[in-house]
Design a protein around this motif. Structure first.
Motif, PDB file in Angstrom:
ATOM      1  N   UNK A 147     -44.283 -42.308 -22.747  1.00 35.85           N
ATOM      2  CA  UNK A 147     -44.956 -43.385 -23.489  1.00 35.85           C
ATOM      3  C   UNK A 147     -45.612 -44.453 -22.609  1.00 35.85           C
ATOM      4  N   UNK A 150     -48.816 -43.180 -20.941  1.00 29.37           N
ATOM      5  CA  UNK A 150     -49.931 -42.971 -21.874  1.00 29.37           C
ATOM      6  C   UNK A 150     -50.551 -44.311 -22.253  1.00 29.37           C
ATOM      7  N   UNK A 151     -49.710 -45.299 -22.524  1.00 21.68           N
ATOM      8  CA  UNK A 151     -50.243 -46.600 -22.896  1.00 21.68           C
ATOM      9  C   UNK A 151     -51.051 -47.212 -21.741  1.00 21.68           C
ATOM     10  N   UNK A 152     -50.515 -47.109 -20.522  1.00 22.04           N
ATOM     11  CA  UNK A 152     -51.226 -47.677 -19.373  1.00 22.04           C
ATOM     12  C   UNK A 152     -52.542 -46.952 -19.108  1.00 22.04           C
ATOM     13  N   UNK A 154     -54.458 -45.787 -21.375  1.00 19.38           N
ATOM     14  CA  UNK A 154     -55.392 -46.345 -22.350  1.00 19.38           C
ATOM     15  C   UNK A 154     -55.970 -47.664 -21.837  1.00 19.38           C
ATOM     16  N   UNK A 155     -55.097 -48.461 -21.224  1.00 19.17           N
ATOM     17  CA  UNK A 155     -55.550 -49.739 -20.655  1.00 19.17           C
ATOM     18  C   UNK A 155     -56.557 -49.523 -19.527  1.00 19.17           C
ATOM     19  N   UNK A 157     -58.437 -47.006 -18.961  1.00 23.00           N
ATOM     20  CA  UNK A 157     -59.701 -46.460 -19.464  1.00 23.00           C
ATOM     21  C   UNK A 157     -60.560 -47.594 -20.033  1.00 23.00           C
ATOM     22  N   UNK A 202     -54.137 -38.880 -28.821  1.00 27.39           N
ATOM     23  CA  UNK A 202     -53.927 -40.331 -28.719  1.00 27.39           C
ATOM     24  C   UNK A 202     -55.019 -40.974 -27.864  1.00 27.39           C
ATOM     25  N   UNK A 203     -55.344 -40.376 -26.728  1.00 26.39           N
ATOM     26  CA  UNK A 203     -56.257 -41.031 -25.778  1.00 26.39           C
ATOM     27  C   UNK A 203     -57.733 -40.683 -25.997  1.00 26.39           C
TER      28      UNK A 203
END
Lengths: 277, 89
Positions: A147, A150-152, A154-155, A157, A202-203
């Motif tokens: 998790x 994946x969140x990082x 997104x940041x 990108x 998700x991404x």
């Protein structure tokens, strides 16, 4: 035509340096002339992973400050032809990487005829990471099926889409592609790990490749020889698949499924696991 | 969410699907990007058209930026007027 590739992730420890080493060595083995730059000022490590730590004399910051020429600082790789490494400086002054300085080094590398300039980004979203992505034409976003990674991603990108030169000058955006590393098909099947399809959903970034979790990666860094130099291993093959996709080839995805056991075998395994529990 | 089949079989939901759900929620909320890169360009065009009704500006005089951190998003638009140009009364 030279192209600049940033290997980035936001989160640390997901395999940026391993990926930079393997992508640049792999591109060189495919006949390209490649320079790989370590942007992790203060925490130099690419040299160690690529096995040239004892040959570092000058570094990236020396070149920016005019204390050495690029030719003096570039280290010729001993394992792949036409591959050169520009090590990071060990200075603690993070601002040593000036934007104008980085721009000049990249411009000079282009003039020297490198096909690819690979920028190994430090973790985080601070100055070093921004400098690594500023001049990128391509981004390889390294992500683990986990998790926080994946969140990082997104940041990072989002940052690529707003902070890169291409974005600021309103040119074609940086081409972003995901490289999923430390992937375990067995754990995905067991429902314990995000699948590559989940991550893509998700991404919403195209996939460059999936690198299976493997003990070879640690052994490669132990010996300072990137995994692509052992072409029989799954990791090497997965990296070469990613490199060939990057170079425009259609390559089917491998190593994402457990070998198919067939229905009865799975049923038997599942029953015996429950019985054991 | 447990599926009906999982309920019938009394299975626990898998942590991977939990991870996926949580990520979808947090990423939609943080909206670090998905705001369509085209959108900023369209905003810039609209600002250019609107301002051009009153004073001559070039596209490069207009900067549109979207910054977001965990709490909020800031859309900043700045228009620099060329020297000697005055807003038409």
């Amino acid at each position: 035509m030279s192209e600049v590739i940033v290997v980035t992730s936001g989160k640390g420890g997901v395999g940026k340096t391993t990926t930079s080493a393997n992508i640049s060595a792999g591109l060189a083995l495919r006949g390209k002339k490649v320079a790989v730059i370590d942007f992790d000022v203060g925490l130099r490590n690419l040299d160690l992973v690529m096995g040239c730590e004892r040959r570092v004399v000058y570094d990236f910051v020396n070149v920016i400050n005019g204390e050495a020429t690029l030719n003096q600082a570039l280290i010729r790789d001993k394992h792949a032809p036409n591959l050169y490494i520009l090590p990071a400086s060990q200075t603690r002054d993070k601002e040593a990487l000036t934007e104008a300085g980085v721009e000049k080094v990249i411009k000079d590398l282009k003039t020297m005829g490198f096909d690819y300039i690979v920028c190994d980004s430090p973790a985080g979203i601070e100055h070093g990471a921004l400098m690594a992505l500023t001049f990128a034409d391509h981004a390889i976003v390294v992500v683990n099926p986990e998790v926080s990674s994946v969140r990082d991603s997104d940041r990072i990108i989002g940052i690529l889409q707003s902070r890169s030169r291409r974005a600021k000058e309103g040119r074609e955006p940086v081409q972003e592609r995901l490289l999923i590393t430390r992937y375990s098909p067995r754990r995905v099947r067991a429902g314990e790990m995000l699948s590559y399809l989940d991550i893509l959903e998700i991404l919403k970034v195209p996939l460059l490749g999936v690198i299976p979790e493997s003990q070879r990666v640690l052994e490669a860094s132990n010996s300072g020889v990137p995994a692509v130099h052992e072409p029989t291993t799954e990791v090497a093959q997965a990296y070469f698949d990613a490199i060939d996709r990057f170079l425009g080839k259609q390559v089917p995805l491998r190593f994402v499924a457990e070998e198919d056991k067939g229905f009865l075998r799975r049923l038997f395994d599942s029953v015996s696991r429950k019985a054991a529990a | 969410m447990m599926s009906l089949l999982d309920r019938i079989l009394g299975r626990q939901p898998k942590t991977a699907s939990l991870a996926k759900e949580r990520l979808q929620v947090i990423i939609a909320r943080e909206g670090a990007r998905h705001s369509n890169p085209e959108l900023l360009h369209q905003i810039k065009q609209a600002v250019l058209e609107a301002v051009s009704k009153f004073v001559a500006v070039r596209p490069e005089d207009i900067a549109v930026d979207l910054d977001s951190d965990r709490e909020m998003e800031v859309l900043s638009v700045s228009v620099s007027l060329p020297d000697g140009k005055k807003l038409k009364a």
